[in-house]
Design a protein around this motif. Sequence first.
Motif, mmCIF file in Angstrom:
data_model
loop_
_atom_site.group_PDB
_atom_site.id
_atom_site.type_symbol
_atom_site.label_atom_id
_atom_site.label_comp_id
_atom_site.label_asym_id
_atom_site.label_seq_id
_atom_site.Cartn_x
_atom_site.Cartn_y
_atom_site.Cartn_z
ATOM 1 N N ILE A 1 13.326 -80.592 38.552
ATOM 2 C CA ILE A 1 13.026 -82.003 38.406
ATOM 3 C C ILE A 1 14.048 -82.641 37.473
ATOM 4 C CG2 ILE A 1 11.311 -83.715 37.701
ATOM 5 C CD1 ILE A 1 9.193 -81.497 38.159
ATOM 6 N N THR B 1 7.805 -90.435 41.230
ATOM 7 C CA THR B 1 8.065 -89.482 42.304
ATOM 8 C C THR B 1 7.331 -88.177 42.037
ATOM 9 O OG1 THR B 1 10.276 -90.432 42.503
ATOM 10 C CG2 THR B 1 9.886 -88.345 43.613
ATOM 11 N N GLY C 1 6.383 -84.091 43.744
ATOM 12 C CA GLY C 1 6.666 -83.102 44.778
ATOM 13 C C GLY C 1 5.649 -83.120 45.901
ATOM 14 N N ALA D 1 9.249 -88.409 37.220
ATOM 15 C CA ALA D 1 8.958 -87.486 38.320
ATOM 16 C C ALA D 1 8.023 -86.388 37.852
ATOM 17 C CB ALA D 1 10.246 -86.882 38.868
ATOM 18 N N TYR E 1 3.222 -87.279 40.211
ATOM 19 C CA TYR E 1 3.825 -87.927 39.053
ATOM 20 C C TYR E 1 2.736 -88.417 38.100
ATOM 21 C CZ TYR E 1 5.212 -91.362 35.804
ATOM 22 O OH TYR E 1 5.328 -92.056 34.627
ATOM 23 N N ASN F 1 5.014 -77.320 45.858
ATOM 24 C CA ASN F 1 6.290 -77.989 46.060
ATOM 25 C C ASN F 1 7.423 -77.043 45.682
ATOM 26 O OD1 ASN F 1 8.279 -80.213 46.332
ATOM 27 N ND2 ASN F 1 8.508 -79.858 44.131
ATOM 28 N N SER G 1 15.277 -88.185 40.330
ATOM 29 C CA SER G 1 14.827 -89.561 40.145
ATOM 30 C C SER G 1 15.645 -90.160 39.012
ATOM 31 C CB SER G 1 13.327 -89.582 39.818
ATOM 32 O OG SER G 1 12.834 -90.899 39.775
ATOM 33 N N ILE H 1 13.664 -82.523 43.019
ATOM 34 C CA ILE H 1 13.376 -83.938 42.838
ATOM 35 C C ILE H 1 14.427 -84.531 41.910
ATOM 36 C CG2 ILE H 1 11.693 -85.640 42.029
ATOM 37 C CD1 ILE H 1 9.527 -83.502 42.534
ATOM 38 N N THR I 1 14.138 -82.109 49.841
ATOM 39 C CA THR I 1 14.700 -82.693 48.626
ATOM 40 C C THR I 1 14.348 -84.174 48.570
ATOM 41 O OG1 THR I 1 16.551 -81.141 48.611
ATOM 42 C CG2 THR I 1 16.839 -83.188 47.376
ATOM 43 N N ILE I 2 13.925 -84.639 47.394
ATOM 44 C CA ILE I 2 13.567 -86.041 47.201
ATOM 45 C C ILE I 2 14.558 -86.654 46.229
ATOM 46 C CG2 ILE I 2 11.778 -87.668 46.487
ATOM 47 C CD1 ILE I 2 9.724 -85.434 47.012
ATOM 48 N N GLY J 1 6.448 -85.729 48.338
ATOM 49 C CA GLY J 1 6.831 -84.827 49.406
ATOM 50 C C GLY J 1 5.826 -84.791 50.539
#
Length: 526
Positions: free
Chosen positions: A406, A341, A343, A376, A381, A361, A367, A365, A323-324, A302
Amino acid sequence: TDKNGKGFTPIGYSNVNAFLGNFDGLNNKISNLWIYNTKNEDQRLAFIGYLIGGSIKNLTISGEVKSTGTTPLGGLVNRIANSSVDNCINEIDITTNGKSYAIGGLVGWSDGDATITNSINRGNIITNGGYNGGIIAGNQGGTLTIDNCKNYGTIENNLGREGVGGIIGDIYGNAKKTIIKNSVNYGEIKIDSKENYELFAGGIFGRNKAELEIINSHNEGVININGTTSINVGGLVGLSTDKTIITNSYNIGEINSTSSGTTGNRVGGLIGLINYDDSTKISKIENSYNKGNINGGDRTGGILGAIFNNAKLIINRSYNTGTIINGKSDTDYNYVNSIETGGIIGQVWDGATMYILNSYNQGEIISNPKNINAHAGGIIYSIENNSNGNKKSNGYIINSYNKGKITAKNSAKGISGVDGISTISLNNVYNIGELDAPSKAELIAVYQTGEIKSADNIYYKEGLSPSNQEINATPLSENIMNSQSFVNTLNDNIKTIDLKEIDPLLDGYTLSKWKLGSNGYPTLDY
């Protein structure tokens, strides 16, 4: 000038016949400028070709510059050295079919001390070349200062070579320092590379190779990247290979990055990758944030995608709420074995040291690509040694938290993971983010001989597994974590933390106090 032939011959057309004076436009506008280049010997193409020891100010210029060659191109000025640009607006569109380099909306490039202030680029750039910037393409010497500048132009690069940035494209050669203040990019950055070039793209800066400061600046433009090999992209900076200081800056633009190549895709809300081999140079991100959504990247964060080598970075009073998402399809990720990944940070690797203070964060997330290992972490990570296993990395997370949910195909960490011979130290940290991972869901994950160097005042919502090692982590009910008493506990813990004792590098930093947030959970009071 009409659109016949080569059009306008630039003022100060060559290195030998550069313009050495001061040009004051008196707030007038020059319209319908036309320059068409078909030969590579036609250098320094712009309104002013080469400006040495002079200035240009109070001028708006519009028109079109086209090229089929490979020479540098600019709208207002092609090349500057020991000169200044002030209160100018470029409305010239630049288009090139050749593999041109150093293409800047306002200025092509600089090779000496230079300043660009109070200026705007509205011209679009469509190119197959490299070193592209809305304000200036690049700098290869001296100190470049950009203050109170804005880019509205779209930069579309169909080759993807070298750095592309909304404000600056690339730093190369013997540049000493770049300072960017009070500047904004609104323009979209689009790269669709069919050739095997490394890509570096950022809302403010594509690739940095010299000392860099970004102050009170931000990106609002969308960044869309599609490449065939290594990609480094950030909301502010794609890649930095030298000391970098970012303060009071942010990204709210969406970032989309995919690659069909065989090497990494590092993506960060603020910086894609920091990578330099000098532990005496301390980079910093302070009072900054990302709210832009991020799609893609095998090392994604992030705030920061990854930090490599012996680089050191302090992140203080910064956060991510974007948002990822990593996992739109298999084809986005056929170049990697795993996706990491975080945050705040995706990966700390190869001897790097990472300090996170007073940060958090809140972004979700996801992933979850098919047929690829996907992991993640709420804050980081993983902290890992290099591939040879002989350069350990170190991570410190202090007075910080994760609230983001997550979801990961393989493993999810509420706070972080540590691997190999690397270490992590934590104090006054909590996680309430839901963990959804079929393989493993943990608060802090430890692999191989990774070491939790210290873990004090760690809290998590009941129902989450703490770690595969014994740590001092306390499960709390949701009612307690929603209370003023938990806020008081976190503030009491601050009194017991001596940052200088944790690491002398943190001497002079302070820990932010906590307050009860609007949703009931404690939040940092800044």
